[in-house]
Design a protein around this motif. Sequence first.
Motif, PDB file in Angstrom:
ATOM      1  N   SER A  68      -8.545  52.434  41.234  1.00  0.00           N
ATOM      2  CA  SER A  68      -8.514  51.070  40.711  1.00  0.00           C
ATOM      3  C   SER A  68      -8.515  50.075  41.855  1.00  0.00           C
ATOM      4  O   SER A  68      -7.869  50.295  42.880  1.00  0.00           O
ATOM      5  N   SER A  69      -9.219  48.956  41.657  1.00  0.00           N
ATOM      6  CA  SER A  69      -9.180  47.877  42.646  1.00  0.00           C
ATOM      7  C   SER A  69      -7.978  46.976  42.442  1.00  0.00           C
ATOM      8  O   SER A  69      -7.763  46.052  43.217  1.00  0.00           O
ATOM      9  N   GLY A  70      -7.186  47.229  41.386  1.00  0.00           N
ATOM     10  CA  GLY A  70      -5.973  46.442  41.226  1.00  0.00           C
ATOM     11  C   GLY A  70      -5.420  46.352  39.825  1.00  0.00           C
ATOM     12  O   GLY A  70      -4.359  46.900  39.530  1.00  0.00           O
ATOM     13  N   ASP A 117     -18.453  54.239  51.150  1.00  0.00           N
ATOM     14  CA  ASP A 117     -19.342  55.258  50.620  1.00  0.00           C
ATOM     15  C   ASP A 117     -20.782  54.969  51.041  1.00  0.00           C
ATOM     16  O   ASP A 117     -21.047  54.047  51.819  1.00  0.00           O
ATOM     17  N   ALA A 118     -21.730  55.735  50.518  1.00  0.00           N
ATOM     18  CA  ALA A 118     -23.134  55.619  50.944  1.00  0.00           C
ATOM     19  C   ALA A 118     -23.745  54.277  50.574  1.00  0.00           C
ATOM     20  O   ALA A 118     -24.709  53.829  51.211  1.00  0.00           O
ATOM     21  N   ILE A 127     -13.335  57.832  44.428  1.00  0.00           N
ATOM     22  CA  ILE A 127     -13.495  58.867  43.403  1.00  0.00           C
ATOM     23  C   ILE A 127     -13.430  60.263  44.019  1.00  0.00           C
ATOM     24  O   ILE A 127     -12.814  61.176  43.451  1.00  0.00           O
ATOM     25  N   GLU A 128     -14.051  60.442  45.169  1.00  0.00           N
ATOM     26  CA  GLU A 128     -13.981  61.748  45.836  1.00  0.00           C
ATOM     27  C   GLU A 128     -12.544  62.102  46.201  1.00  0.00           C
ATOM     28  O   GLU A 128     -12.132  63.265  46.113  1.00  0.00           O
ATOM     29  N   TYR A 129     -11.781  61.111  46.616  1.00  0.00           N
ATOM     30  CA  TYR A 129     -10.368  61.336  46.952  1.00  0.00           C
ATOM     31  C   TYR A 129      -9.591  61.776  45.705  1.00  0.00           C
ATOM     32  O   TYR A 129      -8.775  62.706  45.766  1.00  0.00           O
ATOM     33  N   VAL A 130      -9.845  61.124  44.578  1.00  0.00           N
ATOM     34  CA  VAL A 130      -9.168  61.493  43.336  1.00  0.00           C
ATOM     35  C   VAL A 130      -9.537  62.919  42.930  1.00  0.00           C
ATOM     36  O   VAL A 130      -8.666  63.713  42.532  1.00  0.00           O
TER      37      VAL A 130
END
Length: 341
Positions: A68-70, A117-118, A127-130
């Motif tokens: 989430s951005s916030g 990201d790219a 998302i990759e971290y999650v």
Amino acid sequence: MPVISTPYAFNESQLYVDLKSIFGRSLYLKCEGFNFAGSIKLKAAIEMVESAERDGLLKPDSVLVESSSGNLGVALSTIAASKGYRFLCVTDSRCNLSTRLLMEALGSEVHIIADLDANGGFLGARIEYVRALCASDDRYVWLSQYTNPGNWRAHYRKTAPEIAHEFPGLEVLFIGAGTTGTLMGCARYFRDWHHPVRIVAVDSVGSVSFGGEPGRRMIPGLGMSMRPPLLDESYVDEVVKVEEADTIRACHRLARHGFLFGGSTGTVVSGAMQWLAQNEPRDLTAVAIAPDLGERYLDTIYQINWLQDLYGDDILDFDEVSAGSRRVEPRRRTSGRRPKP
């Protein structure tokens, strides 16, 4: 007198501000920031958490995790604290400091991603971290606001009917596009309504939600660095893209009249005013959705040094057009079966 025992039981969502005296054009702004989470994201958070509970995904030792951005992070922090869940929010450096501190005050853990990201954004990296967290421990439960149908279903069931009740003659609705949960829920509802409503999506320049080149975006909330999985463009009539400088000017113009709104609201108002300037043959019945209030942006869009460092000394020149999109893109609807809410 309302008496509640859980923070998510209260949500004042039937307050509208008439912006004609401020911008010179008739537009009713639906204020969604008057709840204990401070934003419209509380609706989606409740729907997604309760759906996960009904499906048996959440257990006493579960740890909610979300990118989430916030605002959704704060909403989930509020619900998790009330229900006794642990919550971990994965965000990035654009997240306002006050928002991070608020999540931590509610007992949540906040992880900040610094790698792009790219597409030059943070979303893919978040998302990759999650995903890595969920693979490492099966106690993590990812609600995935980007793909979860509960995100749009909350607004089909609540936000859109609230607007329809107050504005039975609604002609055009302006909705900010982030994950597109609000956009898709409202658009689906009004497609089913008794008379047509023009749906105008408002996006940030630099977002790739509706195509185009990715670019720098410093204000969290609207826009995506990937195509939103929930988005179905057949429900959208037009898209307005707004420069961040115009978002900021709209926010400050509102603040000069005593209304302190967040960056997402500034973007929606800016885009709506530009669309109305180009398309308004008469006084339309027009509504825009304001996702949040402005207190969490005091150290960014309302802080002059931050503004000048990023956008230059003339950022608040109110002689310029304060509500400016650079293009309005028509969208042709296509027929097809509607998903059931």
